[in-house]
Design an enzyme around this catalytic site. Structure first.
Site, PDB file in Angstrom:
ATOM      1  N   LYS A 138     -31.867   0.834  21.528  1.00 36.87           N
ATOM      2  CA  LYS A 138     -31.549   0.618  20.102  1.00 36.87           C
ATOM      3  C   LYS A 138     -31.334  -0.881  19.857  1.00 36.87           C
ATOM      4  O   LYS A 138     -32.035  -1.692  20.455  1.00 36.87           O
ATOM      5  CB  LYS A 138     -30.348   1.474  19.692  1.00 36.87           C
ATOM      6  CG  LYS A 138     -30.555   2.956  20.077  1.00 36.87           C
ATOM      7  CD  LYS A 138     -29.581   3.892  19.484  1.00 36.87           C
ATOM      8  CE  LYS A 138     -29.913   5.327  19.923  1.00 36.87           C
ATOM      9  NZ  LYS A 138     -29.051   6.337  19.306  1.00 36.87           N
ATOM     10  N   GLU A 151     -32.861   7.467  13.477  1.00 38.34           N
ATOM     11  CA  GLU A 151     -32.251   6.293  12.821  1.00 38.34           C
ATOM     12  C   GLU A 151     -33.274   5.572  11.948  1.00 38.34           C
ATOM     13  O   GLU A 151     -32.924   5.001  10.915  1.00 38.34           O
ATOM     14  CB  GLU A 151     -31.640   5.364  13.886  1.00 38.34           C
ATOM     15  CG  GLU A 151     -30.358   5.969  14.451  1.00 38.34           C
ATOM     16  CD  GLU A 151     -30.092   5.615  15.899  1.00 38.34           C
ATOM     17  OE1 GLU A 151     -30.677   4.650  16.417  1.00 38.34           O
ATOM     18  OE2 GLU A 151     -29.270   6.338  16.523  1.00 38.34           O
ATOM     19  N   HIS A 204     -37.835   7.893  15.401  1.00 35.43           N
ATOM     20  CA  HIS A 204     -36.423   8.107  15.730  1.00 35.43           C
ATOM     21  C   HIS A 204     -35.630   8.422  14.467  1.00 35.43           C
ATOM     22  O   HIS A 204     -35.903   7.866  13.404  1.00 35.43           O
ATOM     23  CB  HIS A 204     -35.842   6.871  16.430  1.00 35.43           C
ATOM     24  CG  HIS A 204     -34.513   7.156  17.046  1.00 35.43           C
ATOM     25  ND1 HIS A 204     -33.350   7.123  16.316  1.00 35.43           N
ATOM     26  CD2 HIS A 204     -34.182   7.530  18.302  1.00 35.43           C
ATOM     27  CE1 HIS A 204     -32.346   7.466  17.122  1.00 35.43           C
ATOM     28  NE2 HIS A 204     -32.817   7.717  18.323  1.00 35.43           N
ATOM     29  N   SER A 229     -26.597  12.339  23.001  1.00 36.81           N
ATOM     30  CA  SER A 229     -25.417  12.317  23.869  1.00 36.81           C
ATOM     31  C   SER A 229     -25.679  12.923  25.242  1.00 36.81           C
ATOM     32  O   SER A 229     -24.799  13.557  25.828  1.00 36.81           O
ATOM     33  CB  SER A 229     -24.224  13.005  23.177  1.00 36.81           C
ATOM     34  OG  SER A 229     -23.929  12.362  21.942  1.00 36.81           O
ATOM     35  N   GLY A 284     -25.263   9.923  19.284  1.00 40.63           N
ATOM     36  CA  GLY A 284     -24.174   8.958  19.196  1.00 40.63           C
ATOM     37  C   GLY A 284     -22.849   9.565  18.772  1.00 40.63           C
ATOM     38  O   GLY A 284     -21.915   8.860  18.415  1.00 40.63           O
ATOM     39  N   GLU A 304     -34.482  15.564  19.384  1.00 43.93           N
ATOM     40  CA  GLU A 304     -33.185  14.921  19.220  1.00 43.93           C
ATOM     41  C   GLU A 304     -32.470  15.490  17.993  1.00 43.93           C
ATOM     42  O   GLU A 304     -32.730  15.069  16.869  1.00 43.93           O
ATOM     43  CB  GLU A 304     -33.367  13.411  19.031  1.00 43.93           C
ATOM     44  CG  GLU A 304     -34.005  12.717  20.210  1.00 43.93           C
ATOM     45  CD  GLU A 304     -33.556  11.274  20.362  1.00 43.93           C
ATOM     46  OE1 GLU A 304     -33.079  10.940  21.443  1.00 43.93           O
ATOM     47  OE2 GLU A 304     -33.655  10.504  19.390  1.00 43.93           O
ATOM     48  N   ASN A 317     -33.216   4.457  25.384  1.00 43.83           N
ATOM     49  CA  ASN A 317     -33.478   3.823  24.085  1.00 43.83           C
ATOM     50  C   ASN A 317     -32.308   2.869  23.851  1.00 43.83           C
ATOM     51  O   ASN A 317     -31.206   3.311  23.545  1.00 43.83           O
ATOM     52  CB  ASN A 317     -33.551   4.892  22.987  1.00 43.83           C
ATOM     53  CG  ASN A 317     -33.648   4.282  21.599  1.00 43.83           C
ATOM     54  OD1 ASN A 317     -33.829   3.074  21.445  1.00 43.83           O
ATOM     55  ND2 ASN A 317     -33.534   5.134  20.581  1.00 43.83           N
TER      56      ASN A 317
HETATM   57  P1  13P Z   1     -27.114   8.815  22.330  1.00 47.56           P
HETATM   58  O1  13P Z   1     -27.505   9.140  23.728  1.00 47.56           O
HETATM   59  O2  13P Z   1     -26.310   7.556  22.211  1.00 47.56           O
HETATM   60  O3  13P Z   1     -26.517   9.970  21.612  1.00 47.56           O
HETATM   61  O4  13P Z   1     -28.490   8.469  21.572  1.00 47.56           O
HETATM   62  C1  13P Z   1     -29.539   9.365  21.699  1.00 47.56           C
HETATM   63  C2  13P Z   1     -30.727   8.757  21.076  1.00 47.56           C
HETATM   64  O5  13P Z   1     -30.768   8.519  19.884  1.00 47.56           O
HETATM   65  C3  13P Z   1     -31.849   8.408  21.944  1.00 47.56           C
HETATM   66  O6  13P Z   1     -32.956   8.046  21.200  1.00 47.56           O
END
Ligand code: 13P
Length: 255
Positions: free
Chosen positions: A15, A101, A99, A217, A177, A171, A13
């Site tokens: 982002k 976010e 997601h 992560s 993150g 997740e 992803n």
């Molecule tokens: P990270 O791997 O940066 O923690 O992000 C995970 C994520 O949100 C994948 O959609």
């Protein structure tokens, strides 16, 4: 992983990262590193404006390119949104929905996530549906209830047949993150709860066939341990999906 029962899927992803030129360069770098690694599907979900460049660079490889969100209406007055019909017209097969976010910063709820999921599936897309608990929910011991409820609400009205086109990404929000990762045991337990919830809705056979990824992560160091768990069928990777060598190591861990 349990490759006899379901497909392993390693998805990046991106982002809000990578211009078209950067995406082209990245795909050209990662393509030979994941070539022939056929024990898992390899997907990168890209910002809308980057999709075409990524698709072009990925042509002829085992890499698939997806989107990071989709709206539930076919068209209309929804400034800034993109429909499933638009995505499929661009040859986009996969889309991330729900997601954390999007839920955290853009007001998405289980209701809008459900609408988006149904619209994408109706248009023939494959959905990577994200869900997971926040830190307080885990600390208060209600993770299982939260993920079970999200699974039920986000999939309301989705048929057993349509579940062939659904991947779930567990997740935990506190792990995204942050450099904090769920332990393999935590990931396994929660993915198993999600699978049991699927079984309660769709029956055992469907539940056993659904790919459930872990995200939060996941990186080149912890991927093998996480993927060794029977209910963890892949990864949805943020930061490490922007670095070709790290992503390659995760794909290798899935072989
Ligand atoms: P990270 O791997 O940066 O923690 O992000 C995970 C994520 O949100 C994948 O959609």
């Amino acid at each position: 992983m349990n490759p006899e029962k379901r497909r392993t899927v390693i998805a990046g992803n991106w982002k809000m990262n990578f211009t078209p030129a950067e995406a082209t360069a990245f795909i050209n770098e990662v393509k030979p590193l994941v070539a022939g690694k056929d024990n898992c599907d390899v997907i990168f979900c890209a910002p809308f404006v980057t999709i075409a460049a990524a698709q072009e660079a990925a042509k002829g490889s085992n890499i698939k390119i997806g989107a990071e969100n989709v709206h539930f209406a076919e068209k209309g007055a929804y400034t800034g949104e993109v429909s499933a019909q638009m995505l499929t017209a661009c040859g986009v097969e996969y889309v991330i929905i729900g997601h954390s976010e999007r839920r955290q910063y853009f007001g998405e709820t289980d209701e809008t996530v459900n609408l988006r999921t149904k619209a994408a599936l109706a248009a023939g897309m494959k959905v990577i549906l994200c869900l997971g608990e926040v830190k307080d929910e885990r600390l208060n011991g209600i993770t299982n209830e939260i993920v079970s409820m999200q699974t039920k609400l986000d999939l309301l009205g989705v048929s057993a047949e349509q579940m062939k086109n659904v991947i779930i990404a567990y997740e935990p929000v506190w792990a995204i993150g942050t450099g904090l990762t769920a332990t393999p045991e935590q990931a396994e337990e929660t993915c198993a709860v999600i699978r049991a919830t699927l079984a309660s809705i769709y029956g055992e056979d469907v539940a056993e066939s659904v790919t459930i990824q872990y995200g939060g992560s996941m990186n080149e160091k912890n991927a093998a341990e996480l993927l060794a768990k029977p209910n963890v069928d892949g990864g949805l990777i943020g930061g490490a999906s922007l670095v070709a060598e790290k992503f390659r190591a995760i794909v290798d861990a899935a072989q």
